[in-house]
Design an enzyme around this catalytic site. Structure first.
Site, PDB file in Angstrom:
ATOM      1  N   LYS A   1      22.733  42.265 -68.146  1.00 41.31           N
ATOM      2  CA  LYS A   1      21.731  42.691 -66.827  1.00 41.31           C
ATOM      3  C   LYS A   1      20.440  41.895 -67.179  1.00 41.31           C
ATOM      4  CE  LYS A   1      22.726  45.868 -65.595  1.00 41.31           C
ATOM      5  NZ  LYS A   1      23.759  46.631 -64.576  1.00 41.31           N
TER       6      LYS A   1
ATOM      7  N   SER B   1      31.082  48.921 -75.049  1.00 41.71           N
ATOM      8  CA  SER B   1      31.605  48.824 -73.957  1.00 41.71           C
ATOM      9  C   SER B   1      32.953  47.363 -73.633  1.00 41.71           C
ATOM     10  CB  SER B   1      30.711  48.344 -72.852  1.00 41.71           C
ATOM     11  OG  SER B   1      29.813  47.402 -73.025  1.00 41.71           O
TER      12      SER B   1
HETATM   13  N1  PMP Z   1      27.973  47.480 -70.598  1.00 41.87           N
HETATM   14  C1  PMP Z   1      27.133  47.796 -71.331  1.00 41.87           C
HETATM   15  C2  PMP Z   1      26.623  47.277 -72.417  1.00 41.87           C
HETATM   16  C3  PMP Z   1      25.658  48.019 -70.642  1.00 41.87           C
HETATM   17  O1  PMP Z   1      24.449  48.233 -70.647  1.00 41.87           O
HETATM   18  C4  PMP Z   1      26.356  48.271 -69.050  1.00 41.87           C
HETATM   19  C5  PMP Z   1      24.802  48.157 -67.541  1.00 41.87           C
HETATM   20  N2  PMP Z   1      24.912  49.575 -67.521  1.00 41.87           N
HETATM   21  C6  PMP Z   1      27.223  48.161 -68.922  1.00 41.87           C
HETATM   22  C7  PMP Z   1      28.048  47.584 -69.394  1.00 41.87           C
HETATM   23  C8  PMP Z   1      27.888  47.677 -66.759  1.00 41.87           C
HETATM   24  O2  PMP Z   1      27.677  46.872 -65.995  1.00 41.87           O
HETATM   25  P1  PMP Z   1      26.702  47.191 -64.002  1.00 41.87           P
HETATM   26  O3  PMP Z   1      25.949  47.775 -64.744  1.00 41.87           O
HETATM   27  O4  PMP Z   1      26.751  46.054 -64.203  1.00 41.87           O
HETATM   28  O5  PMP Z   1      28.073  48.335 -64.181  1.00 41.87           O
END
Ligand code: PMP
Length: 317
Positions: free
Chosen positions: A62, A279
């Protein structure tokens, strides 16, 4: 005759090997996870690579979006020293805004669900930002509703960064992460697999890759249902859908259950030396499912952050 005192010129040493914190955002390594994949039944003719996004300052993917959002707002005059940057975030964007705000001298207020991990709350405060907690039962949508209410009550006080609807979010990835992946794979990748949160990562990288080669298959990863929590990802059917999301870009959706995400996250630490967040585990679990269906190909996924923010959740025990 009066002699003028001349202060000695102090020059900051400039060396070729040094950089600034903000310039260190991006250009992350692409790691080879093929052995990990082959141990799980993926054909020897399929390779798996993963973009190590925790290498960014602030420890997550991010940093790219937050920096692009801040710099775009500076350019358009929406953000100035008298404004407070405010947004909602499940954690990583919050940490990135806090870090960038500290460096650039902006006040930063962040709304996060009260039940995000203790480490996430602590990290935001480390960089001097103000944390505002929203109803834990309402998750990231509750944080969005709370930030909207705060901004509506006092619009002139804030720059509402609005990562879910701000095109600078996906454009950061279109400009940087997408071209990096294309170059690092010599334009040979066949599949790109990534989680969907604000969807900025997927939209930006996906758009760039499709422009280079329309045959690259784009696979979106979401928690399998409304009650499954994988921090950072959204179950889009039941969540507030981000304005930057364009479902036409997703060739295929792959739902992943939290147990599979946790199992893969633990295996990545123990068998691949990668201490990543859940994630990332979900993304790798999905990438392996895709890779197993192929006889040959180059599958790329993205690991949004490392595991240090999740230790208190006890899942590594
Ligand atoms: N994984 C994690 C740990 C995140 O913090 C985020 C951000 N929300 C994402 C995945 C997904 O990324 P994006 O917001 O660009 O879809």
């Amino acid at each position: 005759m009066m002699t003028m005192f001349m202060a000695p010129m102090i020059q900051t040493a400039k060396v070729s090997g040094a950089t600034t914190v903000l310039d260190a955002i991006g250009n992350t390594p692409l790691l080879d996870l093929s052995e990990f994949a082959h141990q799980r039944g993926v054909s020897e003719d399929v390779t798996l690579y993963a973009k190590a996004e925790w290498c960014n300052p602030g420890g997550s993917v991010k940093a790219r979006a937050a920096l692009a959002i801040v710099e775009e707002a500076e350019r358009t005059g929406k953000l100035s020293a008298d404004k407070i940057l405010i947004d909602s975030s499940s954690g990583n964007t919050a940490i990135a805004y806090a870090l960038i705000g500290a460096l650039k001298g902006y006040r930063v207020h962040l709304v996060m669900p009260a039940n995000v991990s203790a480490e996430r709350k602590a990290l935001v405060k480390v960089y001097g930002a103000t944390l505002i907690e929203s109803d834990p039962l309402e998750g990231s949508d509750g944080a969005i509703r709370k930030v909207r209410a705060l901004v509506a009550a006092d619009p002139d006080r804030y720059f509402y960064a609005d990562q879910y609807n701000n095109p600078a979010n996906w454009k950061a990835h279109y400009r940087t992460t997408g071209p990096e992946i294309w170059a690092q794979t010599d334009g040979q990748l066949t599949h790109f697999v990534a989680g969907l949160g604000t969807t900025g990562t997927f939209m930006g990288i996906g758009r760039y890759l499709k422009e280079q080669n329309p045959d690259v298959e784009l696979v979106g990863v979401q928690p399998e249902d409304e009650l499954s929590v994988i921090e950072g990802l959204k179950h889009l059917e039941t969540a507030i859908v981000p304005g930057i999301y364009d479902e036409r870009l997703v060739d295929r959706h792959l739902p992943i259950g939290p147990e599979s995400a946790w199992e893969t996250t633990r295996a990545l630490a123990r068998q691949a030396g990668l201490f990543v967040g859940f994630s990332s585990g979900a993304a790798v679990a999905a990438a392996i499912q895709i890779a197993k269906q192929l006889d040959e190909g180059i599958v790329v996924t993205l690991l949004p952050d490392d595991g240090s923010k999740y230790v208190s959740l006890g899942i590594f025990d």
